[in-house]
Motif scaffolding. Structure first.
Motif, mmCIF file in Angstrom:
data_model
loop_
_atom_site.group_PDB
_atom_site.id
_atom_site.type_symbol
_atom_site.label_atom_id
_atom_site.label_comp_id
_atom_site.label_asym_id
_atom_site.label_seq_id
_atom_site.Cartn_x
_atom_site.Cartn_y
_atom_site.Cartn_z
ATOM 1 N N ARG A 91 45.744 -45.722 77.111
ATOM 2 C CA ARG A 91 46.655 -44.875 76.675
ATOM 3 C C ARG A 91 47.138 -43.998 78.083
ATOM 4 O O ARG A 91 46.269 -44.260 78.960
ATOM 5 C CB ARG A 91 46.257 -43.931 75.650
ATOM 6 C CG ARG A 91 46.600 -44.388 74.395
ATOM 7 C CD ARG A 91 45.942 -43.377 73.370
ATOM 8 N NE ARG A 91 44.633 -43.853 72.560
ATOM 9 C CZ ARG A 91 44.301 -43.332 71.278
ATOM 10 N NH1 ARG A 91 45.194 -42.815 70.796
ATOM 11 N NH2 ARG A 91 43.189 -44.016 70.830
ATOM 12 N N SER A 92 48.291 -43.537 78.097
ATOM 13 C CA SER A 92 48.868 -42.646 78.982
ATOM 14 C C SER A 92 47.816 -41.555 79.274
ATOM 15 O O SER A 92 47.545 -40.866 78.329
ATOM 16 C CB SER A 92 49.879 -42.297 78.835
ATOM 17 O OG SER A 92 50.573 -41.530 80.030
ATOM 18 N N GLY A 93 47.136 -41.205 80.461
ATOM 19 C CA GLY A 93 46.273 -40.268 80.694
ATOM 20 C C GLY A 93 45.187 -40.515 80.517
ATOM 21 O O GLY A 93 44.021 -39.860 80.360
ATOM 22 N N SER A 94 44.648 -42.002 80.329
ATOM 23 C CA SER A 94 43.260 -42.172 79.829
ATOM 24 C C SER A 94 42.433 -42.430 81.241
ATOM 25 O O SER A 94 41.296 -42.516 81.090
ATOM 26 C CB SER A 94 43.170 -43.437 78.953
ATOM 27 O OG SER A 94 43.904 -44.558 79.819
ATOM 28 N N GLY A 95 43.193 -42.625 82.127
ATOM 29 C CA GLY A 95 42.286 -42.210 83.381
ATOM 30 C C GLY A 95 42.354 -43.585 84.254
ATOM 31 O O GLY A 95 41.697 -43.644 85.336
ATOM 32 N N LYS A 96 43.197 -44.340 83.934
ATOM 33 C CA LYS A 96 43.312 -45.784 84.774
ATOM 34 C C LYS A 96 43.676 -45.684 86.132
ATOM 35 O O LYS A 96 43.072 -46.190 86.876
ATOM 36 C CB LYS A 96 44.447 -46.710 83.812
ATOM 37 C CG LYS A 96 44.463 -46.798 82.449
ATOM 38 C CD LYS A 96 45.471 -47.867 81.991
ATOM 39 C CE LYS A 96 46.888 -47.231 81.922
ATOM 40 N NZ LYS A 96 46.788 -45.863 81.192
ATOM 41 N N SER A 97 44.699 -44.864 86.386
ATOM 42 C CA SER A 97 45.188 -44.715 87.850
ATOM 43 C C SER A 97 44.050 -44.050 88.519
ATOM 44 O O SER A 97 43.753 -44.322 89.461
ATOM 45 C CB SER A 97 46.337 -43.885 87.835
ATOM 46 O OG SER A 97 47.346 -44.570 87.426
ATOM 47 N N THR A 98 43.315 -43.035 87.819
ATOM 48 C CA THR A 98 41.995 -42.360 88.609
ATOM 49 C C THR A 98 41.044 -43.366 88.990
ATOM 50 O O THR A 98 40.607 -43.270 89.958
ATOM 51 C CB THR A 98 41.635 -41.291 87.351
ATOM 52 O OG1 THR A 98 42.484 -40.447 87.000
ATOM 53 C CG2 THR A 98 40.464 -40.472 88.151
ATOM 54 N N LEU A 99 40.925 -44.189 88.007
ATOM 55 C CA LEU A 99 39.661 -45.336 88.134
ATOM 56 C C LEU A 99 40.086 -46.120 89.592
ATOM 57 O O LEU A 99 39.344 -46.484 90.455
ATOM 58 C CB LEU A 99 39.339 -46.301 87.020
ATOM 59 C CG LEU A 99 38.474 -47.264 87.344
ATOM 60 C CD1 LEU A 99 37.128 -47.034 87.446
ATOM 61 C CD2 LEU A 99 38.396 -48.121 85.954
ATOM 62 N N ARG A 105 35.969 -35.508 87.109
ATOM 63 C CA ARG A 105 36.720 -34.855 86.597
ATOM 64 C C ARG A 105 37.451 -33.898 87.726
ATOM 65 O O ARG A 105 37.160 -33.892 88.769
ATOM 66 C CB ARG A 105 35.629 -33.876 86.083
ATOM 67 C CG ARG A 105 34.599 -33.146 86.709
ATOM 68 C CD ARG A 105 33.474 -32.740 86.089
ATOM 69 N NE ARG A 105 33.796 -31.948 84.811
ATOM 70 C CZ ARG A 105 32.922 -30.951 83.991
ATOM 71 N NH1 ARG A 105 31.517 -31.439 84.171
ATOM 72 N NH2 ARG A 105 33.209 -30.254 83.214
ATOM 73 N N PHE A 106 38.273 -33.360 87.414
ATOM 74 C CA PHE A 106 39.222 -32.440 88.073
ATOM 75 C C PHE A 106 38.952 -31.159 87.786
ATOM 76 O O PHE A 106 39.322 -30.534 86.780
ATOM 77 C CB PHE A 106 40.927 -32.793 87.963
ATOM 78 C CG PHE A 106 41.266 -34.070 88.236
ATOM 79 C CD1 PHE A 106 41.221 -34.507 89.612
ATOM 80 C CD2 PHE A 106 41.334 -35.235 87.306
ATOM 81 C CE1 PHE A 106 41.593 -35.768 89.979
ATOM 82 C CE2 PHE A 106 41.810 -36.485 87.565
ATOM 83 C CZ PHE A 106 41.907 -36.767 88.998
ATOM 84 N N GLY A 107 38.502 -30.426 88.903
ATOM 85 C CA GLY A 107 38.211 -29.021 88.564
ATOM 86 C C GLY A 107 37.065 -28.816 87.404
ATOM 87 O O GLY A 107 36.135 -29.480 87.475
ATOM 88 N N THR A 145 47.910 -52.075 83.438
ATOM 89 C CA THR A 145 49.073 -52.157 82.749
ATOM 90 C C THR A 145 49.386 -51.670 81.235
ATOM 91 O O THR A 145 48.292 -51.331 80.781
ATOM 92 C CB THR A 145 49.592 -53.852 82.634
ATOM 93 O OG1 THR A 145 50.859 -54.142 82.023
ATOM 94 C CG2 THR A 145 48.306 -54.322 82.009
ATOM 95 N N HIS A 146 50.670 -51.442 80.883
ATOM 96 C CA HIS A 146 50.650 -50.788 79.534
ATOM 97 C C HIS A 146 51.354 -51.960 78.736
ATOM 98 O O HIS A 146 51.313 -51.972 77.445
ATOM 99 C CB HIS A 146 51.893 -49.920 79.691
ATOM 100 C CG HIS A 146 51.349 -48.502 79.906
ATOM 101 N ND1 HIS A 146 51.965 -47.765 80.830
ATOM 102 C CD2 HIS A 146 50.298 -47.899 79.368
ATOM 103 C CE1 HIS A 146 51.327 -46.604 81.091
ATOM 104 N NE2 HIS A 146 50.375 -46.587 80.393
ATOM 105 N N ASP A 147 51.209 -53.198 79.200
ATOM 106 C CA ASP A 147 51.987 -54.413 78.729
ATOM 107 C C ASP A 147 50.951 -55.307 78.081
ATOM 108 O O ASP A 147 50.499 -55.921 79.148
ATOM 109 C CB ASP A 147 52.857 -54.976 79.556
ATOM 110 C CG ASP A 147 53.756 -56.205 78.909
ATOM 111 O OD1 ASP A 147 53.309 -56.675 77.928
ATOM 112 O OD2 ASP A 147 54.774 -56.416 79.666
#
Ligand SMILES: Nc1ncnc2c1ncn2[C@@H]1O[C@H](COP(=O)(O)OP(=O)(O)OP(=O)(O)O)[C@@H](O)[C@H]1O
Ligand SMILES: [Mg+2]
Lengths: 246, 292
Positions: A53-61, A27-29, A190-192
């Motif tokens: 979905r966008s913002g679901s945390g893929k990049s975070t993972l 979590r952030f903050g 990916t989103h694709d």
């Protein structure tokens, strides 16, 4: 170090997880949990596509796996040798392409750079300045930089998202070929949906901090869109992502 | 990616670019009287030349008192004889050595300070605030103090130059380090570069355009500091030569000194531009501008 020979023979033991995530939360903050007690295994040499979905945390993972973000809750085990390719190539503009490739590899020579650049079809741009590369060429150079490290685990965060459709198709074929040859474990964000179905052994969907769908893709390679099985999996994935096509 | 910000932040490039388009584009009005191709470059020097001739004429016809303003011919003559007897060269060498030593010190100090404050929050707290306060102080006001502290040898002059030119080096490099694309720093981490490698391969090259701007300012300031330092207390150097001339009402020598300062300013600026050219060759705009 020889880049062209496979890292692992094709008969690698596919049951040993190369990457193992247990109960990972982030979590952030004081915000909500972006990752919520997430479990995920990736076997050696396995190609996993991560959707959500966008913002679901893929990049975070992915950032956590790459060691860019700390693990505060849960546990992550992964090989020491990992490489990451992001949506932007992140080449150093002040170093020629081949110097970028061997950056941080004290033993790697121009020859090594040349060999991986040949693999991604960019050997003629060995001495180019990165700012003169096209978008597709930059991403290929970034791939080469990832490959020269002979990673056991390769992370790709929407590496083709900024490319045009035609270049993206070429890059998908390239990644597929490279993976067949090197057989490192791959996590591709990916989103694709089609991209996932073309490339991956398994597609996982991230939703509300957890893996909500873990879908094996056992289609024979090379894969075709026309395959009825392909269509079926496509529908399943799209539904899991909250898109309903009739 | 980061490229866009990297080459727009660098002003001199834009200038050399536009200069080039000026030269290559056809004149908009073909009926206008047009000069031969090589003449436009000469026409730039036309107005200074006319000013020089007017000045000479004013002196020759007694409109200007040669006691207050030496004539261009007189100045040229004096300059020549100062060259002949070697005194100009001796003084110039002394001044150049002082400027160069001061600048080197400034480059070293400015770079180290900027690295300290640019690379850590703690460093910034410790280094940045005092430097920002010092910066607002007119450095020339420190001359009496420097003479008291360091006597009248080379030390106060070199240190004055160093102090004055440390600020532009520090400020610009600090800004450059702070504005490095965080994505590149992240990349350095995923490539597992050591701290030292990151500084050498990512941070310093990334901040180089800004550092070069700082160096350009620093060169200008170093000369300014030197002029004052040498005029206040020195027994050699260009500044001293000019102060000496004042005692004997030799405006011609003073003008020779001014010309030397001007020339030095020009040459050093060109030199830094040349450095920029070499160091920033990776920027596409830089390579295009390279033909001018
Ligand atoms: N450094 C941060 N500070 C605060 N919130 C963050 C930070 N990084 C990410 N987030 C939040 O975490 C959530 C997940 O972000 P993340 O970048 O992982 O999404 P994503 O699945 O990669 O999305 P996309 O598909 O758009 O790239 C988002 O709501 C984002 O706003
Ligand atoms: Mg993302």
């Amino acid at each position: 170090m020889n880049v062209v020979t496979p890292l692992r023979p094709h008969t690698a033991d596919h049951d040993v997880p190369a990457v193992s995530i247990r109960g990972l939360s982030r979590r952030f903050g004081d915000g909500p949990r972006i990752l919520d007690r997430l479990d995920l295994d990736i076997r050696e040499g396995e190609f996993v596509a991560l959707l959500g979905r966008s913002g679901s945390g893929k990049s975070t993972l992915l950032r956590t796996l790459a060691g860019l973000d700390p693990v505060t809750e849960g546990s992550v085990s992964r090989p020491k040798d990992v490489s990451v390719v992001f949506q932007e190539s992140r080449l150093l503009p002040w170093k020629r392409v081949w110097k970028n490739i061997v950056l941080g590899q004290p033993d790697a020579t121009r020859e090594h750079a040349l060999r991986v650049l040949e693999e991604v079809g960019l050997s003629h741009r060995l001495d180019a300045w990165p700012l003169t590369l096209s978008g597709g060429e930059s991403q290929r150079a970034a791939l080469a930089r990832a490959l020269v490290r002979e990673p056991l685990f390769l992370m790709l965060d929407e590496p083709f998202a900024a490319l045009d459709a035609l270049t993206r198709l070429r890059m998908q074929t390239l990644v597929s070929d490279l993976w067949q040859r090197h057989r490192s474990a791959v996590l591709l964000v990916t989103h694709d949906v089609d991209e996932a179905l073309l490339l991956a052994d398994r597609a996982v969907v991230l939703e509300e901090g957890r893996i909500s769908l873990d879908l094996p893709i056992s289609l024979p390679r090379p894969r075709r869109h026309a395959d009825p099985q392909f269509e079926r999996l496509r529908g399943t994935l799209l539904r899991a992502l909250g898109v309903h096509d009739n | 990616m980061s490229g866009a910000t990297l080459h727009t932040q660098h002003q001199p490039l834009l200038r050399s670019d536009s200069a080039e388009t000026d030269a290559t584009l056809p004149r908009p009005n073909p009926t206008r009287f047009s000069l031969p191709r090589w003449l436009p470059s000469l026409s730039r020097y036309l107005s200074p030349l006319i000013a020089l001739l007017t000045w000479q004429a004013a002196c020759s016809f007694g409109l200007l008192s040669t006691r207050l303003v030496a004539s261009p011919l007189q100045i040229a003559h004096t300059g020549w004889s100062l060259l002949q007897d070697g005194s100009l060269m001796t003084n110039l060498e002394v001044s150049l050595l002082r400027a160069a030593s001061g600048l080197s010190l400034a480059l070293l100090a400015g770079t180290i300070l900027a690295l300290i404050s640019g690379l850590s929050k703690l460093g910034e707290d410790i280094v940045d605030a005092p430097l920002q306060i010092l910066r607002t102080l007119p450095v020339l006001a420190l001359v009496p103090l420097f003479i008291l502290w360091f006597g009248i040898g080379e030390a106060p002059k070199i240190l004055l130059v160093a102090l004055g030119s440390t600020f532009p080096v520090y400020l610009n490099l600090h800004k450059g380090i702070r504005s490095i694309d965080p994505k590149l720093l992240e990349m350095a981490r995923t490539l597992r570069l050591s701290r030292l490698q990151t500084i050498r391969d990512v941070i310093l090259p990334g901040a180089l355009p800004d550092l070069l701007v700082g160096i350009r300012f620093a060169v200008g300031i170093s000369w300014l500091m030197l002029v004052v330092a040498e005029q206040v207390n020195a027994d050699n150097g260009i500044g001293h030569m000019m102060m000496d001339a004042q005692d004997f009402l030799r405006t011609d020598i003073i003008f020779v000194g001014l010309a030397v300062y001007g020339l030095f300013g020009l040459v050093s600026d060109q030199f830094v531009r040349f450095l920029e050219h070499r160091a920033l060759i990776w920027q596409p705009a830089q390579r295009q501008g390279g033909r001018t």
